[in-house]
Each structure stands twice: as C-alpha cells, then as structure tokens.
Design a protein around this motif. Sequence first.
Motif, mmCIF file in Angstrom:
data_model
loop_
_atom_site.group_PDB
_atom_site.id
_atom_site.type_symbol
_atom_site.label_atom_id
_atom_site.label_comp_id
_atom_site.label_asym_id
_atom_site.label_seq_id
_atom_site.Cartn_x
_atom_site.Cartn_y
_atom_site.Cartn_z
ATOM 1 N N GLY A 423 0.782 -1.229 0.000
ATOM 2 C CA GLY A 423 0.000 0.000 0.000
ATOM 3 C C GLY A 423 0.815 1.281 0.000
ATOM 4 N N ARG A 424 2.151 1.178 -0.014
ATOM 5 C CA ARG A 424 2.996 2.380 -0.011
ATOM 6 C C ARG A 424 3.000 3.014 -1.399
ATOM 7 N N PRO A 425 3.307 4.334 -1.475
ATOM 8 C CA PRO A 425 3.367 4.984 -2.796
ATOM 9 C C PRO A 425 4.436 4.327 -3.680
ATOM 10 N N ASP A 462 8.227 3.593 -2.165
ATOM 11 C CA ASP A 462 8.651 4.507 -1.098
ATOM 12 C C ASP A 462 8.168 3.908 0.225
ATOM 13 N N LEU A 463 9.107 3.405 1.033
ATOM 14 C CA LEU A 463 8.740 2.744 2.292
ATOM 15 C C LEU A 463 8.315 3.749 3.359
ATOM 16 N N GLY A 464 8.547 5.024 3.134
ATOM 17 C CA GLY A 464 8.103 6.053 4.083
ATOM 18 C C GLY A 464 9.173 6.460 5.064
ATOM 19 N N ASN A 465 9.929 5.483 5.558
ATOM 20 C CA ASN A 465 11.003 5.737 6.520
ATOM 21 C C ASN A 465 12.232 4.925 6.120
ATOM 22 N N ALA A 466 13.392 5.397 6.561
ATOM 23 C CA ALA A 466 14.618 4.636 6.315
ATOM 24 C C ALA A 466 14.514 3.293 7.044
HETATM 25 C C1 LIG Z 1 7.684 6.363 9.944
HETATM 26 O O1 LIG Z 1 8.130 6.605 11.259
HETATM 27 C C2 LIG Z 1 7.227 7.380 12.029
HETATM 28 C C3 LIG Z 1 7.919 7.699 13.340
HETATM 29 O O2 LIG Z 1 8.371 6.520 13.963
HETATM 30 C C4 LIG Z 1 5.938 6.593 12.222
HETATM 31 O O3 LIG Z 1 5.008 7.343 12.942
HETATM 32 C C5 LIG Z 1 5.362 6.263 10.852
HETATM 33 O O4 LIG Z 1 4.232 5.454 10.995
HETATM 34 C C6 LIG Z 1 6.384 5.551 10.002
HETATM 35 N N1 LIG Z 1 5.866 5.370 8.663
HETATM 36 C C7 LIG Z 1 5.820 4.177 8.083
HETATM 37 C C8 LIG Z 1 5.296 4.138 6.704
HETATM 38 O O5 LIG Z 1 6.189 3.154 8.637
#
Ligand SMILES: *[C@@H]1O[C@H](CO)[C@@H](O)[C@H](O)[C@H]1NC(C)=O
Length: 557
Positions: A423-425, A462-466
Amino acid sequence: MGFISSSTILLLYAHLATADFPSAAQLFQLSGQDTVNNAKLSWQAVAGASIYEVEQRSGDGDFSTVGTTAGNTHDVYDLPLNQPLDWRITARSNQTTIDQSALVSLTPFTPSADYNTYDNTVASDALLKSELVFNKTYYRYDYEAYSNGSFSRFVEKTSSDGYTYTGNRTVLTSTTLCASANYSCKLERQQFLKHPDGHFIMWAHFERSQDYALGQVAVAHASPGGELIFDGAFQPLGHDSRDMTFFADGEDAWLISSTNTNTDMNIYSLTKNWTAVDELLVQVNKAAYREAPAVVKQNGWFYLFTSRAAGWLPSQPQFIAARSMAGPWSAAVDIGNTATFASQSGVVESLPSVQSFMLADRWSANWPIAGGPNRQLALPISSSGAEGFAAYHFYPTVKYSDQVSGAGQGVFGVQEGRILSVGRPSSSNAGSSDISLANDGTQDTPNAFFTPSQVPFWYQIDLGNASTVSRVELSTNMVQGSETYYDFNVTGSADGSSFSLIGSKHDNVDVGFVSVASQSQEKFRYVRLNVNSIENAHNGNEADWARGISEVTVYGQ
Ligand SMILES: *[C@@H]1O[C@H](CO)[C@@H](O)[C@H](O)[C@H]1NC(C)=O
Ligand SMILES: *[C@@H]1O[C@H](CO)[C@@H](O)[C@H](O)[C@H]1NC(C)=O
Ligand SMILES: *[C@@H]1O[C@H](CO)[C@@H](O)[C@H](O)[C@H]1NC(C)=O
Ligand SMILES: *[C@@H]1O[C@H](CO)[C@@H](O)[C@H](O)[C@H]1NC(C)=O
Ligand SMILES: *[C@@H]1O[C@H](CO)[C@@H](O)[C@H](O)[C@H]1NC(C)=O
Ligand SMILES: *[C@@H]1O[C@H](CO)[C@@H](O)[C@H](O)[C@H]1NC(C)=O
Ligand SMILES: *[C@@H]1O[C@H](CO)[C@@H](O)[C@H](O)[C@H]1NC(C)=O
Ligand SMILES: *[C@@H]1O[C@H](CO)[C@@H](O)[C@H](O)[C@H]1NC(C)=O
C-alpha cells in the motif's frame, strides 16, 4: 455454505446483515524472536470491494481496527501471547460495507524445543514419521529403478523411531509388477496408506518405462513385514488415469486421478479393502487441465489441491473444497501465488496439531533452462473458519513438528522482518496505470498486475522511513504456455537519487517468483526493482510482451 456466486451474495445480502466471505489465518515467527505471535490473514476477494478493514479482538473484548488494505492478505505483528484472538475482515466500497468475513481464531504461543527446520532456500527433507507402523516398527517401501528408468524393485526398510530406516529386503520385483508392460514399467506418485485392518495399501500411476501411453493405476498390499502383493495394473473402470492421489478418511478411501489425457479429474470410491475401485463418484476440475491432486481433510472439509498441466514449469495452484468426497465441490479457488512460488502444487503433509503444509515440487532440473536441483518447498496451510477456504504462504524457513499436538502449533513460518511495502506509494519509468496492483498484498490472482509500458524499466516503492531491508520478493505475470523469467536487480536509496545494491538476479532463471536475500546492511527509504530483460523460459528468447509485475514485497524493519 462454502462458495456462493456473486449473484447469490446479492440475493442473500438483501436478507442478512452479512454473507460471511471466507477468510483464513496462520501464526508465524519473526526471525530472531522466540515467540510465534504474528498472524498472516488471507481472504477471498469480494466482488466490488475496494478496501478491506481488518479487526481484531482478544477473548470477549471489543473489536478494534488493526489495518486496512486493498489486497487479500494482511500481517498483524507483536500479538499478546497465550490468549485466543479473533479476526474479522470487512469489505468496503468507498464508505459502504459490502460484506463481512466469518471469524478466524488463533492463540499466539511460545514454541517448545521440538521443531525441525525446513529451509525453503535450498534442497531440504521433511522429517515426518511414516504412518505405516505396526507393533512399534515403522515401515517404508523404497522405489528403485534401473539406469534406463525402468522399475527394478521395492525395498522394505524398517525403523524403531520412525525417522531413521535400515534394511534391504526386496518385497516386489519388476518380473511381477511389469509383466503387463513387457517387463519394463515405471510408477509415479506411489502412495502407501494403512488400512484399519492393519494392511498397508499402495496405489500408483502405472506406465511403460518409455512413455505415458497406458494411463493406468497399479495396486498392491502388504501385511507388515510381508511381501508386497501386486493386485494388478488397469485403467480404473476403463478411464485413463495419470497423476493421482490415494486418500483415506477412517474406513473409507478414494482414488483421485487426472483423466481424458489430463483434461478432467475423476474421484473414485474404493472397495472396503481399498485394493479395488468401487465406483466413479464425481468428475471435478472439468476441462481445467489440472494435475498433481492432493487431498487433506480439515475441520470437516475436504480440500483437493492441484497444479495446472504445464510440463515441469511452475503453474497457478488451485483448490476445490467439499464436505463429502462425492461433492458437491466448490468452484476452483486460486491459492498461494500465481507461480506456486516458482514450483508446482505437490503433496500435503498432515500434522497431529490438525495443521498441514503443502510440499510443492520445484522441478527446476527439468525446466527447459534448468534452475538447479529439483527440490520441494514447505508452505504452511492456513486454517479457516467454517467455510472451506484455504491459503498458503512462502517463508524462507518453516518450523514443523509431528510431535507437537497443541492446536495450531505444529507448523509455522519464520519471516525475515515485517512487510514494509504493501500500500505504499510507488512509481516507475514505465507508466503508472494500475501500478498499485504491484504492491497491494495480492499475489495469487492472475490478471491483477502492473503492466510496465516498456522493457527495460524500473519500479520503485517509497517505504516512508529509512528501513533495514532483509528480503525482496518478486511475483510476475504468468501467461500459461510461454512462461518467462526476469533478469533484474534490486537497489535501495535513502534519498531517492543515489542507489546501492540490495541483491542481483541477473542470472535468474526462476519462473514467476524470485526471493532475493538482501546483501546490504544500509538503511533505505526507496527500494527499486531494475528489470533488464524478460525471457521466455522455453528458449531464452526475449518475451517483453509477457511483462507484468504481480507483486513486489519488501521485508525488513
Ligand atoms: C515512519 O516513522 C514514524 C515515526 O516513527 C511513524 O510514525 C510512521 O508510521 C512511520 N511510517 C511508516 C510508513 O512506517
Ligand atoms: C467511490 O467514490 C468516488 C468519489 O466519491 C466515486 O467517484 C466512485 O464512483 C465510488 N466508487 C464506487 C465503487 O462506488
Ligand atoms: C511385537 O514385537 C515383539 C518384539 O519383537 C514380539 O515379541 C511380538 O510377538 C510382536 N507382536 C506381534 C503381534 O507381532
Ligand atoms: C541390497 O540388495 C541388492 C539386491 O539384492 C544388492 O544388489 C545390494 O548390493 C544391496 N545393498 C546393500 C547396501 O546391502
Ligand atoms: C508388448 O510387446 C508386444 C510385442 O512387441 C506388443 O504388441 C505389445 O503392444 C507390448 N505391450 C505393451 C504394454 O507395451
Ligand atoms: C531397462 O533395463 C531393464 C534391466 O536391464 C530391462 O529389463 C528393461 O527391458 C529395459 N527397458 C527398456 C525399455 O529397454
Ligand atoms: C478386495 O475387494 C474386492 C472387491 O470386494 C475383491 O475383488 C478383491 O479380491 C479384494 N482384494 C483382496 C486383496 O482381498
Ligand atoms: C542494477 O541493474 C541496473 C539495470 O540493469 C544497472 O544499470 C545497475 O548498474 C545495477 N545496479 C547495481 C548496483 O548493480
């Protein structure tokens, strides 16, 4: 009620609050953890639904939402231990509820030490006790062939623990078994079961050694420790019979085999002694070209798993389900992955925990462009509620035991991290139409894929976070006839501009599904699949026309 057509659902829906579409669940372990407290939920897609809401409750508590997804699977992690949990799925179109699933229930647990490990990334053996046991002695009958492929003899081996066997006693020779085939025959899919009267009974697919012209079955029986007595080779009630299985439930047993040169499948009841065919009960999988039948009974339902006749190459697995072997049988349901995770539907192993796993056949040495030694994949089968629905999934490692009898505790997968991609972009340099189908969590549905506009191309999530990436899995379009393999690599980036290697598969020849272990410890926010070329698995020619990304799954944390 197992399977109802969408028009029936609409009719029912006018009268009922819900129509209870089928769902299933299995517990799994995250690698590095001691507990088995994550659940993989699966369900049958509901016509018209655009989003599914997953709700969970503990004991008699209230349901709360633990996820939403567009696909037909969902993982829930870090569940509380030792308490029964229920899940239900609500299918919605925009804000409107279309249907709600029946409940599935599981209890997360901490496993004891008694598990074997099955490594799905290399050739492995499943260590399971033979059910041919008498007076504390376990029996096994090994099939031996001459170098020209012709049957030579069955060798009886015995064991006191059910795992390690010794012995070299000849119990049936080609002189007896192969007489009707001019003394040169072969057996395939031979299966032994123990009759309640204590005899061991064998059914097998019988052919001349040089071809598949006979389309017969062979039957034999033995008293424990005695000779294997041949009861004949024949076409059951005059029907040609190829891939087959022999299945028993209590006093009753059945022969299920592909017929009409693999076009249809017949289910025959056997006589009381299980050594002769009684009657043709029903024909199933009509004009569907299904092979490799395997049956398991769970929670009052018989499930018949099959592969599609596709030579040695991977194919779309399916099952049908019924409350009685005579039917009525459900319509065919696609299961697992469109390429059975680069293998074919095989046999099903049942465990004392009332669980089972598919041992899928990866005939890679026989592929036109060979892909290493033949081996089997262990795929844990999910238990369903009351609806006759099944699902199975791929994990790099599976833990199983035929000593553990606790409900739901006999087999579980070990997953290398959480799924980060669903579901990520996503984006690609080859268009964006239907691109969300490539990471919606659905990988068992033919024709649900992203079609890149060109080859070569890249596709990025794009996983959203590293995140640390442990594994990336690619499932591709299957065309049924001219299957393909992909030459690709997977790269990752923290900033979306500078990429480094996660794993290279430029030498890949696996059809339909590839699991790539990460070789990088770096943290990435963007994961990119770079496809160089798509090749026809029969001849290695370019086959860009078959392009399609069914699913890319990124695991990690
Ligand atoms: C990215 O990290 C933030 C802070 O920990 C969190 O709130 C968010 O849900 C995370 N996003 C994803 C896509 O995992
Ligand atoms: C969902 O809502 C959108 C916007 O309101 C509308 O365009 C679309 O047709 C709806 N879809 C369905 C299946 O009703
Ligand atoms: C079972 O095995 C024991 C020990 O080998 C033997 O003495 C006994 O006769 C056997 N029983 C049967 C029913 O064969
Ligand atoms: C097993 O028996 C066969 C046939 O009698 C013989 O050729 C073979 O050498 C034996 N193998 C062993 C390991 O004893
Ligand atoms: C056995 O050989 C005979 C003579 O060559 C042939 O007519 C017959 O078809 C053969 N039978 C089988 C089952 O191959
Ligand atoms: C295969 O080898 C066996 C043993 O030598 C022999 O009996 C049989 O006739 C051979 N089969 C064929 C088709 O040549
Ligand atoms: C099994 O039962 C069938 C039908 O009753 C009979 O024809 C056959 O001889 C029996 N087989 C054995 C090995 O007793
Ligand atoms: C990955 O594959 C692409 C396309 O073949 C290639 O251009 C790139 O250099 C490869 N990346 C790495 C890090 O190997």
